[in-house]
Design an enzyme around this catalytic site. Structure first.
Site, short mmCIF file in Angstrom:
data_model
loop_
_atom_site.label_atom_id
_atom_site.label_comp_id
_atom_site.label_asym_id
_atom_site.label_seq_id
_atom_site.Cartn_x
_atom_site.Cartn_y
_atom_site.Cartn_z
N SER A 173 67.13 20.32 77.15
CA SER A 173 65.90 21.06 76.82
C SER A 173 66.14 22.40 76.13
O SER A 173 65.38 23.34 76.33
CB SER A 173 65.05 21.26 78.08
N HIS A 208 74.66 50.19 82.05
CA HIS A 208 74.61 49.01 82.92
C HIS A 208 74.57 47.77 82.04
O HIS A 208 73.90 47.76 81.01
CB HIS A 208 73.36 49.04 83.81
N SER A 210 74.28 43.42 82.49
CA SER A 210 74.18 42.25 83.36
C SER A 210 73.56 41.10 82.60
O SER A 210 73.01 41.29 81.50
CB SER A 210 73.35 42.57 84.61
N SER A 218 75.94 34.99 88.22
CA SER A 218 75.66 36.40 88.02
C SER A 218 76.89 37.15 87.51
O SER A 218 78.00 36.97 88.02
CB SER A 218 75.19 37.03 89.33
N ASP A 260 79.95 40.71 91.41
CA ASP A 260 79.86 39.56 90.52
C ASP A 260 81.17 39.22 89.83
O ASP A 260 81.46 38.06 89.54
CB ASP A 260 78.78 39.80 89.45
#
Length: 347
Positions: A173, A208, A210, A218, A260
């Site tokens: 998808s 930061h 992420s 993560s 992480d």
């Protein structure tokens, strides 16, 4: 819970930036009205309102761009660019402008897609395609432009988003395989040091980064960085060392969040060296990272080239670790072709 907090932090930062821009727009509208009233009182009334507005727009633009600003004046001695990672000097007050390079690569090929990272996602690992879309969107907003410690310094907020879109993976998808979010606050200042007749500047910032995933997918880290920039005529060099803010040694597991990626500096290193050189209508780009202890590195090469008017093509090649956060400990080669939405050096 952790991801929700980060999401709302992003939203708050974006809203703050929007408010600063909105306040400047309101101030500009007041200046426009004052200019129109002044012209209506002093100009020949044969002129139309549209003509008067045009004259006011031009005069206000000239006022903004001729206002004494050591940062802007310093910068325009040598180069014209809108990319902070290489050239941090142009900071138009309260105006949202490009930060890092903005581009889209409709075709980006990898010789070693990181399928192992997605083993826990049903059907993903075996159905990821070698070709995907990659793009980067980046902007910055100066927050404080009045001199703080020296003339021309200030504080700004920047935000960069990178996405890798598996648009050719019909069986799963067409998902976004990875998206990296990178907000940062930084202090910038021109320096009086002018080696080889060039110009220099210093940036100090918090960053930061992420990918917005949870648990096993993560990836995130926080950094404090310094950036020393040298610019002369048609080339610029940036050296950006950083220090990772510790997050503890508890590793994220499939059932419990933690650090992480505790070994991320073993692959991403502790500095980044960037260079750009303009040759006629082309921009030649280089970015490199290296961990000399572990001998893990990354290199990125790029070239932008004119197509027509201000539209430029862009070819990008990468090799090594950390092309994205999910790939921080995964080595691969990629090559992509597409378009540069904003360039390092503007013609």
């Amino acid at each position: 819970m952790k991801r929700s907090v980060i999401f709302y932090l992003y939203l708050s930062l974006l809203m703050t930036s929007f408010i600063f821009v909105s306040l400047k727009v309101l101030a500009s509208e007041e200046e426009m009205q004052a200019c129109l009233i002044d012209k209506l009182n002093s100009e020949n009334l044969d002129k139309t309102v549209r003509q008067l507005k045009q004259e006011c727009s031009e005069s206000l633009f000239d006022l903004i761009n001729t206002k004494p600003n050591k940062v802007t004046d310093f910068f325009e001695q040598d180069l014209k660019t809108n990319n902070l990672a290489i050239e941090p000097y142009v900071m138009t007050p309260y105006v949202m402008t490009p930060h890092r390079m903005n581009y889209i690569l409709p075709v980006s090929y990898s010789n070693n897609v990181n399928k192992e990272a997605y083993d826990e996602v049903e059907n993903w690992a075996n159905n990821l395609e070698d070709i995907e879309i990659k793009y980067q969107l980046s902007f910055r907003v100066p927050l404080l432009t009045e001199s703080i410690f020296t003339e021309g310094d200030g504080i700004a907020f920047g935000f960069t988003l990178q996405s890798w879109w598996q648009i050719y993976a019909q069986k799963i998808s067409r998902p976004f395989r990875e998206t990296n979010y990178q907000p940062e606050f930084f202090y910038y200042a021109p320096l009086s040091w002018q080696p080889l007749g060039g110009n220099t500047a210093l940036l100090l910032g918090f960053e930061h980064q992420s990918n917005g995933h949870s648990l096993s997918l993560s990836r995130s880290w926080n950094r404090l960085y310094a950036n020393i920039v040298f610019a002369k005529k048609n080339y610029a060099i940036s050296f950006r060392p950083w220090w990772r803010i510790p997050q503890g040694n508890k590793v994220t597991t499939p059932t419990e969040p933690g650090n992480d990626n505790p070994d991320i500096t073993d692959y991403m290193g502790r500095f980044e060296l960037s260079m750009v050189y303009k040759w006629q209508g082309y921009n030649l780009l280089f970015k490199g990272r290296e961990n000399f202890k572990e001998h893990n590195g990354y290199v990125e090469l790029g070239v932008t080239f004119p197509i027509f008017d201000r539209l430029k093509g862009y070819i990008q090649y990468t090799n090594g670790y950390g092309e994205s956060l999910i790939d921080y400990n995964h080595s691969q080669q990629t090559i992509g072709i597409g378009f540069s939405l904003t360039d390092y050096f503007q013609d």
